[in-house]
Write a protein that holds these residues in place. Structure first.
Motif, PDB file in Angstrom:
ATOM      1  N   PRO A  48      68.213  50.156  17.915  1.00 57.05           N
ATOM      2  CA  PRO A  48      67.191  50.656  18.839  1.00 57.05           C
ATOM      3  C   PRO A  48      66.252  49.556  19.310  1.00 57.05           C
ATOM      4  N   ILE A  49      65.709  49.733  20.499  1.00 60.51           N
ATOM      5  CA  ILE A  49      64.700  48.834  21.047  1.00 60.51           C
ATOM      6  C   ILE A  49      63.358  49.538  20.948  1.00 60.51           C
ATOM      7  N   SER A  50      62.369  48.876  20.364  1.00 55.25           N
ATOM      8  CA  SER A  50      61.024  49.432  20.314  1.00 55.25           C
ATOM      9  C   SER A  50      60.398  49.348  21.702  1.00 55.25           C
ATOM     10  N   LEU A  51      59.902  50.465  22.179  1.00 60.50           N
ATOM     11  CA  LEU A  51      59.285  50.515  23.507  1.00 60.50           C
ATOM     12  C   LEU A  51      57.761  50.423  23.441  1.00 60.50           C
ATOM     13  N   ASP A  52      57.242  49.930  22.318  1.00 64.65           N
ATOM     14  CA  ASP A  52      55.790  49.819  22.139  1.00 64.65           C
ATOM     15  C   ASP A  52      55.184  48.693  22.962  1.00 64.65           C
ATOM     16  N   SER A  53      55.948  47.659  23.227  1.00 65.77           N
ATOM     17  CA  SER A  53      55.449  46.512  23.978  1.00 65.77           C
ATOM     18  C   SER A  53      55.529  46.776  25.480  1.00 65.77           C
ATOM     19  N   PRO A  54      54.422  46.580  26.215  1.00 68.91           N
ATOM     20  CA  PRO A  54      54.467  46.755  27.671  1.00 68.91           C
ATOM     21  C   PRO A  54      55.493  45.854  28.346  1.00 68.91           C
ATOM     22  N   LEU A  83      58.944  47.385  27.710  1.00 68.92           N
ATOM     23  CA  LEU A  83      59.043  48.614  28.497  1.00 68.92           C
ATOM     24  C   LEU A  83      59.273  48.298  29.976  1.00 68.92           C
ATOM     25  N   GLU A  84      58.604  47.281  30.488  1.00 72.03           N
ATOM     26  CA  GLU A  84      58.791  46.865  31.879  1.00 72.03           C
ATOM     27  C   GLU A  84      60.200  46.303  32.098  1.00 72.03           C
ATOM     28  N   TRP A  85      60.684  45.509  31.150  1.00 73.00           N
ATOM     29  CA  TRP A  85      62.021  44.919  31.223  1.00 73.00           C
ATOM     30  C   TRP A  85      63.091  46.016  31.267  1.00 73.00           C
ATOM     31  N   PHE A  94      65.694  47.585  34.433  1.00 69.59           N
ATOM     32  CA  PHE A  94      67.129  47.871  34.410  1.00 69.59           C
ATOM     33  C   PHE A  94      67.399  49.299  34.857  1.00 69.59           C
ATOM     34  N   SER A  95      66.572  50.218  34.397  1.00 75.15           N
ATOM     35  CA  SER A  95      66.735  51.632  34.767  1.00 75.15           C
ATOM     36  C   SER A  95      66.590  51.815  36.270  1.00 75.15           C
ATOM     37  N   LYS A  96      65.569  51.185  36.838  1.00 81.54           N
ATOM     38  CA  LYS A  96      65.320  51.304  38.282  1.00 81.54           C
ATOM     39  C   LYS A  96      66.453  50.701  39.105  1.00 81.54           C
ATOM     40  N   LYS A 132      72.042  54.846  46.237  1.00 82.65           N
ATOM     41  CA  LYS A 132      72.748  54.284  47.385  1.00 82.65           C
ATOM     42  C   LYS A 132      74.195  54.794  47.441  1.00 82.65           C
ATOM     43  N   ASN A 133      74.878  54.791  46.302  1.00 83.25           N
ATOM     44  CA  ASN A 133      76.292  55.181  46.263  1.00 83.25           C
ATOM     45  C   ASN A 133      76.513  56.684  46.395  1.00 83.25           C
ATOM     46  N   LYS A 134      75.578  57.483  45.908  1.00 80.16           N
ATOM     47  CA  LYS A 134      75.746  58.940  45.912  1.00 80.16           C
ATOM     48  C   LYS A 134      74.900  59.635  46.971  1.00 80.16           C
ATOM     49  N   SER A 135      74.159  58.866  47.774  1.00 79.70           N
ATOM     50  CA  SER A 135      73.261  59.418  48.805  1.00 79.70           C
ATOM     51  C   SER A 135      72.290  60.447  48.210  1.00 79.70           C
ATOM     52  N   THR A 136      71.689  60.073  47.090  1.00 77.92           N
ATOM     53  CA  THR A 136      70.682  60.919  46.442  1.00 77.92           C
ATOM     54  C   THR A 136      69.309  60.283  46.592  1.00 77.92           C
ATOM     55  N   ASN A 137      68.279  61.012  46.185  1.00 79.81           N
ATOM     56  CA  ASN A 137      66.915  60.510  46.309  1.00 79.81           C
ATOM     57  C   ASN A 137      66.154  60.744  45.002  1.00 79.81           C
ATOM     58  N   TYR A 138      66.708  60.204  43.894  1.00 78.36           N
ATOM     59  CA  TYR A 138      66.026  60.302  42.609  1.00 78.36           C
ATOM     60  C   TYR A 138      65.005  59.190  42.495  1.00 78.36           C
ATOM     61  N   GLN A 139      63.895  59.494  41.817  1.00 81.14           N
ATOM     62  CA  GLN A 139      62.841  58.504  41.588  1.00 81.14           C
ATOM     63  C   GLN A 139      62.641  58.340  40.088  1.00 81.14           C
ATOM     64  N   PHE A 140      62.564  57.099  39.648  1.00 77.03           N
ATOM     65  CA  PHE A 140      62.336  56.770  38.239  1.00 77.03           C
ATOM     66  C   PHE A 140      60.979  57.311  37.785  1.00 77.03           C
ATOM     67  N   VAL A 141      60.940  57.912  36.588  1.00 78.25           N
ATOM     68  CA  VAL A 141      59.682  58.392  36.010  1.00 78.25           C
ATOM     69  C   VAL A 141      59.298  57.537  34.810  1.00 78.25           C
ATOM     70  N   LYS A 142      60.146  57.516  33.771  1.00 78.16           N
ATOM     71  CA  LYS A 142      59.827  56.721  32.581  1.00 78.16           C
ATOM     72  C   LYS A 142      61.050  56.548  31.698  1.00 78.16           C
ATOM     73  N   VAL A 143      61.013  55.501  30.867  1.00 79.11           N
ATOM     74  CA  VAL A 143      62.050  55.256  29.876  1.00 79.11           C
ATOM     75  C   VAL A 143      61.781  56.163  28.682  1.00 79.11           C
ATOM     76  N   LEU A 144      62.827  56.802  28.174  1.00 85.27           N
ATOM     77  CA  LEU A 144      62.695  57.668  27.008  1.00 85.27           C
ATOM     78  C   LEU A 144      63.167  56.986  25.728  1.00 85.27           C
ATOM     79  N   LYS A 145      64.286  56.262  25.837  1.00 87.43           N
ATOM     80  CA  LYS A 145      64.888  55.658  24.651  1.00 87.43           C
ATOM     81  C   LYS A 145      65.788  54.524  25.096  1.00 87.43           C
TER      82      LYS A 145
END
Length: 114
Positions: free
Chosen positions: A39-45, A48-50, A54-56, A64-77
């Motif tokens: 696991p990666i600890s997400l305590d460090s800003p 978490l940004e890094w 990757f998630s974004k 782009k590939n699926k013609s969807t409009n999802y927006q990133f909210v937050k990393v969970l794990k």
């Protein structure tokens, strides 16, 4: 769950993205590479940004590939495997911007860095 798609990006990253995310769970090795998964600890800003970056990037490719409009909210794990190259398993929340008031969804990206 949607079929996992692979995309090669010029930044030398490979993304696989799954809708309705699936956590890596309690596995201790990446089955394809036989490397320890931890696991990666997400305590460090900074971390978490890094990982959020990757998630974004993976989500942008998916949109782009699926013609969807999802927006990133937050990393969970997040989990990581590898030595010289890294394999990140990231579960994160997204909003469907095409549907007002829709609940957040969990996505999982598998990102390989070289």
């Amino acid at each position: 769950m949607a079929e996992m798609s692979k995309v090669t990006v010029t930044q030398m990253l490979e993304y696989g993205l799954r809708e309705q995310g699936v956590d890596v769970g309690d596995i201790t090795r990446d089955e394809s590479l036989m490397l320890p998964v931890r696991p990666i600890s997400l305590d460090s800003p900074c971390i978490l940004e890094w990982v959020g970056g990757f998630s974004k990037l993976a989500l942008d490719e998916h949109n782009k590939n699926k013609s969807t409009n999802y927006q990133f909210v937050k990393v969970l794990k997040a989990n990581i495997a590898g030595n010289y190259s890294r394999l990140y398993y990231i579960t994160f929340e997204v909003k469907d911007m095409a549907r007002s008031g829709s609940p957040t969804l969990n996505f999982q990206a598998t990102v390989k860095t070289f």
